[in-house]
Design an enzyme around this catalytic site. Structure first.
Site, PDB file in Angstrom:
ATOM      1  N   GLU A 190       8.165 151.710  19.260  1.00 44.15           N
ATOM      2  CA  GLU A 190       9.310 152.202  20.038  1.00 44.15           C
ATOM      3  C   GLU A 190      10.604 151.526  19.593  1.00 44.15           C
ATOM      4  OE1 GLU A 190       8.763 154.795  21.535  1.00 44.15           O
ATOM      5  OE2 GLU A 190       6.590 154.672  21.700  1.00 44.15           O
ATOM      6  N   HIS A 215       8.986 159.213  12.816  1.00 40.36           N
ATOM      7  CA  HIS A 215       7.536 159.172  12.672  1.00 40.36           C
ATOM      8  C   HIS A 215       7.149 159.357  11.203  1.00 40.36           C
ATOM      9  CE1 HIS A 215       6.895 160.350  17.143  1.00 40.36           C
ATOM     10  NE2 HIS A 215       6.758 159.049  16.968  1.00 40.36           N
ATOM     11  N   ASP A 262      15.502 131.384   3.123  1.00 46.87           N
ATOM     12  CA  ASP A 262      14.055 131.454   3.338  1.00 46.87           C
ATOM     13  C   ASP A 262      13.637 132.910   3.209  1.00 46.87           C
ATOM     14  OD1 ASP A 262      11.398 131.387   4.213  1.00 46.87           O
ATOM     15  OD2 ASP A 262      11.786 129.658   5.509  1.00 46.87           O
ATOM     16  N   CYS A 311      25.298 145.045  16.203  1.00 43.19           N
ATOM     17  CA  CYS A 311      24.955 143.959  17.130  1.00 43.19           C
ATOM     18  C   CYS A 311      23.858 143.057  16.593  1.00 43.19           C
ATOM     19  CB  CYS A 311      24.529 144.537  18.484  1.00 43.19           C
ATOM     20  SG  CYS A 311      22.977 145.501  18.441  1.00 43.19           S
ATOM     21  N   GLU A 327      17.823 140.273  19.851  1.00 45.70           N
ATOM     22  CA  GLU A 327      17.613 139.468  21.055  1.00 45.70           C
ATOM     23  C   GLU A 327      17.022 140.398  22.115  1.00 45.70           C
ATOM     24  OE1 GLU A 327      21.027 136.186  21.150  1.00 45.70           O
ATOM     25  OE2 GLU A 327      21.788 138.183  20.628  1.00 45.70           O
ATOM     26  N   ASP A 340      20.200 142.459  22.922  1.00 46.09           N
ATOM     27  CA  ASP A 340      20.403 143.644  22.091  1.00 46.09           C
ATOM     28  C   ASP A 340      19.518 144.810  22.494  1.00 46.09           C
ATOM     29  OD1 ASP A 340      22.206 142.227  20.357  1.00 46.09           O
ATOM     30  OD2 ASP A 340      20.465 141.314  19.381  1.00 46.09           O
ATOM     31  N   VAL A 347      10.075 124.783   8.295  1.00 44.52           N
ATOM     32  CA  VAL A 347       8.897 125.122   7.498  1.00 44.52           C
ATOM     33  C   VAL A 347       9.328 126.166   6.479  1.00 44.52           C
ATOM     34  CG1 VAL A 347       6.569 126.084   7.503  1.00 44.52           C
ATOM     35  CG2 VAL A 347       7.314 124.614   9.387  1.00 44.52           C
TER      36      VAL A 347
END
Length: 488
Positions: free
Chosen positions: A335, A344, A419, A391, A201, A285, A406
């Protein structure tokens, strides 16, 4: 399954190709002019929507027919989505705009399993699609009384200066183990953690420099952020992470945290503001700051590593580019990847694209995919340190899904058992990708209490206690991990 609405668009190619034009995406050196002509739609549902749930476009690229399938990104906003700005005297003004009937779509090219697309249909068609490994953009020319659009390759957009753009990531330790190869990872034999859906979120903050950069136009800033998040959500789908925009803040009266040439100081101050202020009034979050500041040392973004559920450090900062929304979205995805604990990429990492999202330097080419190294590290982290992402398991309410489901869009919607994406991409043996139903004999497809497509035994610990909390246990009749009834 719903009946997919088909809208045929006939694109007539203009008799000549343009040599150079200035568009929202930048200065384009070579492009085709096309005219979308919409054929009358099939009968719609009784309740009319301004923007259809599903559309289909047909046109030609390099003389070859292309069929573009679009589906509205129904998971773009959370149910409690809000927008906040500030009066000149600093008073907080929060609204809850209706966002169900929005105009942001994801999609695919027919007969191209590797294709992707992210499109805004708000004012004509604007966005990008990947076809046979190449990225194309489409954008309205905004000519008076004309439906003209430009279609062009990314390579024909003039690039900015060639100085390497760097990501800054703040570590909380001096060293860490290198990413393991896939063969070294100790995955459960059924892969149930791998298939478990997670939810971020997200709150995005446009700082005061960005507010002044766009002449105080809050509507334009909001539209820019919607477009960025639409791209961002597509980047994270293959990782079974659903990103939902739960809040947007525009610092219209001034900066609410320190924004300086130092990306480190700016990030630290933004994290303190998030913990002190934002978390006390908005559940979320992760928060990302979109800034108009040009940081020193060619830093384009900054984030704390392995911090997704931390009160202060689950943040990132990203520099805005006026004309390159996909570029900004990919930096933000990068990020957030650090927030999730992803390092990285090394030179040996691959993603079947010219560049990958977690590259240490930001390429001018769109980076829409995570590398094999990123995926392996992410899966390893959630298996060996699941509490670090505790979380991300609270699913947003399904009441925000107001249109028919869908199948194949990775989102578990009302009426679906599961799904796992399109049949060509699904790797979950418990889920029938063609129907979004459980495979024969399966009780579940994902969940903390789902193992080898079956409910785990009653009494199995599914969530380990933290601090003075209590363990949570499976109940033997569902895939979810119910809260211990003894919780205070």
């Amino acid at each position: 399954m719903i009946q997919v609405l088909l809208v045929t668009i006939c694109l007539a190619v203009f008799p000549y190709q343009g040599s150079s034009i200035i568009l929202e995406s930048g200065n384009v050196n070579d492009y085709e002019v096309v005219y979308p002509q919409k054929v009358p739609a099939l009968p719609k549902r009784a309740v009319q929507q301004k923007y259809e749930d599903a559309m289909q476009y047909e046109f030609k690229v390099n003389g070859e027919p292309v069929v573009l399938h679009l589906e509205k990104n129904k998971g773009l906003f959370s149910e409690d989505y809000s927008e906040t700005h500030y009066s000149p005297d600093g008073r907080e003004i929060t609204t809850y705009p209706p966002v169900e009937d929005h105009c942001y779509y994801h999609g695919r090219i027919e007969n191209d399993a590797d294709s992707t697309t992210s499109i805004s249909a708000c004012n004509g068609l604007k966005g990008h699609f990947k076809l046979q490994g190449e990225t194309y953009f489409i954008e309205s020319l905004k000519l008076p009384d004309s439906e003209a659009h430009a279609v062009f390759k990314y390579e024909n957009v003039e690039k900015e200066d060639g100085a390497p753009k760097m990501c800054g990531v703040t570590q909380n330790w001096e060293s860490y183990e290198p990413v393991k190869k896939a063969s070294q990872l100790n995955f459960p034999p059924d892969g149930r953690i791998e298939f478990l859906q997670r939810y971020i979120e997200l709150v995005i903050v446009a700082d005061h420099r960005m507010y002044t950069k766009y002449d105080g136009d809050k509507t334009e800033i909001s539209s820019i952020i919607y477009e960025i998040v639409n791209i961002l959500t597509q980047n994270y789908r293959p990782m079974h992470i659903r990103v939902a925009l739960t809040g947007l803040e525009i610092w219209s009266s001034g900066e609410l945290s320190n924004v300086t040439l130092s990306a480190d100081d700016t990030l630290d101050s933004f994290g303190e503001w998030r913990e002190r202020d934002l978390l006390n009034r908005k559940r979320h979050d992760n928060a990302q700051s979109l800034t108009g500041m040009i940081f020193s040392e060619n830093i384009e973004g900054r984030a704390y590593k392995e911090s997704m559920c931390d009160l202060k450090r689950s943040v990132g900062i990203v520099r805005d580019y006026r004309t390159r929304r996909h570029f900004v979205a990919n930096i933000m995805a990068h990020e957030m990847g650090h927030n999730l604990g992803i390092d990285h990429d090394r030179d040996s990492c691959t993603c079947d694209a010219s560049s990958c999202i977690m590259s240490a330097t930001v390429s001018n080419e769109p980076s829409s995919r995570f590398s094999d190294c990123s995926l392996n590290q992410y899966l390893s982290d959630i298996i060996h340190n699941p509490l670090a992402s505790y979380c991300l398991y609270n699913e947003p309410s399904k009441t925000d899904i107001v249109s028919p489901p869908v199948c194949g869009n990775y989102y578990l919607e009302v009426g679906e058992d599961c799904d796992c994406g399109p049949p060509a991409n699904c790797q979950n043996p418990c889920c029938d990708a063609a129907t979004c139903r459980l495979t024969p004999g399966s009780q579940c497809a994902e969940g903390l209490c789902c193992e080898q497509c079956s409910f785990m035994k009653e009494g199995t610990v599914c969530r380990i206690a933290r601090g003075d909390d209590l363990d949570d246990y499976c109940n033997g009749i569902s895939a979810g991990c119910p809260r211990n009834p003894s919780h205070a």
